[in-house]
Write an enzyme that holds these catalytic residues in place. Structure first.
Site, PDB file in Angstrom:
ATOM      1  N   CYS A  71       0.797  -1.234   0.000  1.00  0.00           N
ATOM      2  CA  CYS A  71       0.000   0.000   0.000  1.00  0.00           C
ATOM      3  C   CYS A  71       0.824   1.277   0.000  1.00  0.00           C
ATOM      4  O   CYS A  71       0.496   2.226  -0.717  1.00  0.00           O
ATOM      5  CB  CYS A  71      -0.998   0.003   1.152  1.00  0.00           C
ATOM      6  N   HIS A 110      -2.143   0.939   7.085  1.00  0.00           N
ATOM      7  CA  HIS A 110      -2.665   0.999   5.725  1.00  0.00           C
ATOM      8  C   HIS A 110      -2.961   2.446   5.367  1.00  0.00           C
ATOM      9  O   HIS A 110      -3.332   3.254   6.225  1.00  0.00           O
ATOM     10  CB  HIS A 110      -3.932   0.157   5.594  1.00  0.00           C
ATOM     11  N   ASP A 125      -8.251   2.873  -3.755  1.00  0.00           N
ATOM     12  CA  ASP A 125      -7.266   2.096  -2.991  1.00  0.00           C
ATOM     13  C   ASP A 125      -6.714   1.006  -3.898  1.00  0.00           C
ATOM     14  O   ASP A 125      -7.373  -0.004  -4.150  1.00  0.00           O
ATOM     15  CB  ASP A 125      -7.930   1.486  -1.760  1.00  0.00           C
TER      16      ASP A 125
END
Length: 272
Positions: A71, A110, A125
């Protein structure tokens, strides 16, 4: 590198050739093209390498070397791209909740992106593995939203928002968040934990994922490869040898490694 050369290199990497004028259509097209082209993966951690999330390092790894990442690399790259295109973007801190019960509190490791466009807030995302978004979702509560792959929704419970995905057996939490921004220093700290802390779940298993066409998902967890169709039905098989693993990485995720590459993790055990 100037902004246009940076954007040209990025768009070449994801295979996108459309107009670059900020719009919801552009946001959706970039999101889909990104997760089809740049796989989610934690392989450098299993090779004993630290993860550098500076823009130069991420660009070199994901664009020039044609690797993937997790991420902080994936959404960090997309954050820069969207800003250079003229979008108003904020990195949002979150806790990943996939396969985790509500009573368990995972670390806040995250980041995803909040994008303001035409008076509305949208989330994208591209860095949450096998459930990375393939189109943006609007920040509205208790409303089912179709994407290029699964149906999503956002719910608010116990002073927290939950991004959820609809699987054949029902709704499942993807991540929880409070809309708190995640500035660069917090991403640096969380990245250190994720890549270097001995209790990080990225230390004990191999994870690779990519979105395909027609709603397909390709996921590799340790030795188990899964190809999931648009209805959520998965065809799975067990990889038999290290050489077969290298072959799968190339054929399904376009990741190239020498045949003698050894990924070191307790989750990857081979029959002797």
């Amino acid at each position: 590198m100037n902004d246009q050369r940076f954007l040209d290199a990025y768009f070449d990497r994801i295979g996108f050739k459309g107009p670059q004028i900020p719009s919801l259509e552009l946001l959706n097209n970039i999101t889909l093209a990104h997760v089809r082209s740049i796989p989610f993966e934690n392989l450098d951690i299993l090779l004993g390498k630290s993860i550098n999330i500076s823009l130069d390092s991420v660009f070199e790894k994901l664009i020039i070397q044609k690797r993937g990442g997790y991420c902080f690399e994936q959404n960090g790259l997309l954050l820069h791209v969207l800003q250079k295109l003229g979008f108003e973007v904020t990195p949002i801190s979150a806790r990943v909740r996939l396969d985790r019960p509500r009573e368990f509190t995972p670390p806040r490791t995250h980041v995803f992106l909040r994008v303001e466009h035409s008076g509305k807030s949208w989330f994208t995302d591209v860095g949450v593995g096998g459930v990375s978004l393939t189109s943006a979702i609007e920040f509205i509560q208790d409303t089912e939203q179709k994407t290029n792959h699964e149906t999503r929704r956002i719910v608010y419970e116990g002073n927290r928002y939950f991004h959820q995905v609809l699987f054949p057996n029902g709704w499942s939490d993807v991540c929880e968040f409070t809309l708190e921004e995640m500035p660069e220093i917090d991403r640096e700290l969380a990245n250190w934990y994720t890549s270097d802390h001995p209790k990080s779940h990225f230390k004990d298993r191999l994870i690779v994922a990519r979105a395909g066409e027609d709603g397909k998902r390709f996921t590799l967890v340790n030795r188990e490869f899964s190809e999931r169709d648009k209805n959520g039905i998965a065809n799975k098989f067990l990889i038999k040898s290290p050489k077969d693993l290298i072959k799968i990485l190339k054929e399904k995720f376009n990741l190239t490694f020498p045949l003698d590459t050894e990924f070191r993790t307790p989750g990857l055990q081979w029959d002797q």
